[in-house]
Design a protein around this motif. Structure first.
Motif, mmCIF file in Angstrom:
data_model
loop_
_atom_site.group_PDB
_atom_site.id
_atom_site.type_symbol
_atom_site.label_atom_id
_atom_site.label_comp_id
_atom_site.label_asym_id
_atom_site.label_seq_id
_atom_site.Cartn_x
_atom_site.Cartn_y
_atom_site.Cartn_z
ATOM 1 N N ARG A 1 0.845 -1.187 0.000
ATOM 2 C CA ARG A 1 0.000 0.000 0.000
ATOM 3 C C ARG A 1 0.884 1.243 0.000
ATOM 4 N NH1 ARG A 1 -2.303 0.364 6.118
ATOM 5 N NH2 ARG A 1 -0.351 -0.078 7.148
ATOM 6 N N LEU A 2 0.304 2.363 -0.414
ATOM 7 C CA LEU A 2 1.002 3.637 -0.428
ATOM 8 C C LEU A 2 0.334 4.552 0.583
ATOM 9 C CD1 LEU A 2 3.026 5.657 -1.670
ATOM 10 C CD2 LEU A 2 1.280 6.190 -3.375
ATOM 11 N N MET A 3 1.145 5.061 1.498
ATOM 12 C CA MET A 3 0.631 5.936 2.539
ATOM 13 C C MET A 3 1.139 7.351 2.301
ATOM 14 S SD MET A 3 -0.997 3.748 4.498
ATOM 15 C CE MET A 3 -1.239 4.592 6.037
ATOM 16 N N ARG B 1 -4.873 -4.171 -5.648
ATOM 17 C CA ARG B 1 -5.777 -4.095 -6.800
ATOM 18 C C ARG B 1 -7.146 -4.628 -6.426
ATOM 19 N NH1 ARG B 1 -4.666 -6.805 -12.645
ATOM 20 N NH2 ARG B 1 -4.563 -4.727 -13.506
ATOM 21 N N ARG B 2 -8.165 -3.937 -6.885
ATOM 22 C CA ARG B 2 -9.558 -4.319 -6.635
ATOM 23 C C ARG B 2 -10.084 -5.160 -7.794
ATOM 24 N NH1 ARG B 2 -10.673 -3.107 -1.349
ATOM 25 N NH2 ARG B 2 -9.750 -1.127 -0.846
ATOM 26 N N PRO B 3 -11.206 -5.857 -7.578
ATOM 27 C CA PRO B 3 -11.793 -6.645 -8.673
ATOM 28 C C PRO B 3 -12.301 -5.735 -9.793
ATOM 29 C CG PRO B 3 -12.884 -7.109 -6.563
ATOM 30 C CD PRO B 3 -11.919 -6.004 -6.330
ATOM 31 N N VAL C 1 -13.117 7.152 -16.598
ATOM 32 C CA VAL C 1 -12.633 6.951 -15.230
ATOM 33 C C VAL C 1 -12.244 5.484 -15.028
ATOM 34 C CG1 VAL C 1 -13.305 6.935 -12.795
ATOM 35 C CG2 VAL C 1 -13.901 8.885 -14.244
ATOM 36 N N LEU C 2 -13.102 4.571 -15.474
ATOM 37 C CA LEU C 2 -12.796 3.146 -15.340
ATOM 38 C C LEU C 2 -11.556 2.768 -16.154
ATOM 39 C CD1 LEU C 2 -16.388 1.637 -15.446
ATOM 40 C CD2 LEU C 2 -14.822 1.699 -13.500
ATOM 41 N N LEU D 1 -5.304 -0.255 -10.789
ATOM 42 C CA LEU D 1 -6.003 -0.146 -9.517
ATOM 43 C C LEU D 1 -7.236 -1.035 -9.459
ATOM 44 C CD1 LEU D 1 -5.642 3.686 -8.956
ATOM 45 C CD2 LEU D 1 -4.319 1.856 -7.916
ATOM 46 N N VAL D 2 -7.841 -1.321 -10.606
ATOM 47 C CA VAL D 2 -8.924 -2.302 -10.693
ATOM 48 C C VAL D 2 -8.597 -3.204 -11.866
ATOM 49 C CG1 VAL D 2 -10.731 -0.866 -9.655
ATOM 50 C CG2 VAL D 2 -10.432 -0.852 -12.113
#
Length: 169
Positions: free
Chosen positions: A118-120, A130-132, A154-155, A163-164
């Motif tokens: 993760r990036l903080m 990564r999300r589904p 956007v998608l 990211l997805v």
């Protein structure tokens, strides 16, 4: 008898060894290069004409002249000449010419990749795993071309950045 350390191949001192200061100095030179290391360039095969003491390079696959036989090593110029050091798994350096991190992974140098879960930023997670996949907009009673176009863009950006996941189309 072990002559070097396991990870960084630093020379070891031995009981009764003559000229221990030479072995000790070699270890100090190696530590000077490897502690918070930065290199001038990655993949260079020809030694520079006029290096300065402390400058380092990550050598390419076919080094020549004073670097011959030292492929993928870290070459460090010292007042006593070239010193060659090897990478070890996870070693991280900074490349000045590219402005990117360089890491030894899986037996070779990898430039510009940052690995993590993760990036903080400011204590807040801004990027995670990564999300589904998210389905593209379709259907509905009223077709709003502008809204669908915007959502699709956007998608697409989220998918391009990883990211997805992409659609299973």
């Amino acid at each position: 008898m072990i002559d070097t350390t396991a990870r960084l191949a630093l020379p070891m001192l031995h009981a009764g060894q003559a000229q221990k200061e030479m072995t000790h100095n070699e270890a100090l030179l190696a530590l000077d290069v490897l502690l918070h290391p930065a290199v001038e360039e990655v993949g260079r095969n020809q030694p520079p004409d006029a290096p300065s003491a402390g400058q380092c390079w990550i050598l390419g696959d076919a080094p020549v002249d004073a670097w011959a036989g030292q492929a993928s090593s870290i070459a460090a110029w010292t007042e006593g000449g070239w010193r060659f050091l090897r990478g070890c798994e996870g070693m991280l350096l900074w490349c000045r010419s590219d402005g990117l991190p360089v890491r030894w992974l899986g037996g070779g140098w990898v430039t510009g990749e940052v690995h993590g879960t993760r990036l903080m930023v400011g204590g807040n997670q801004v990027v995670g795993g990564r999300r589904p996949a998210i389905a593209s907009p379709s259907g509905g009673m009223i077709v709003d071309v502008e809204a669908r176009t915007t959502l699709s863009l956007v998608l697409e950006a989220l998918r391009d950045h990883g990211l997805v996941a992409g659609n299973a189309e």
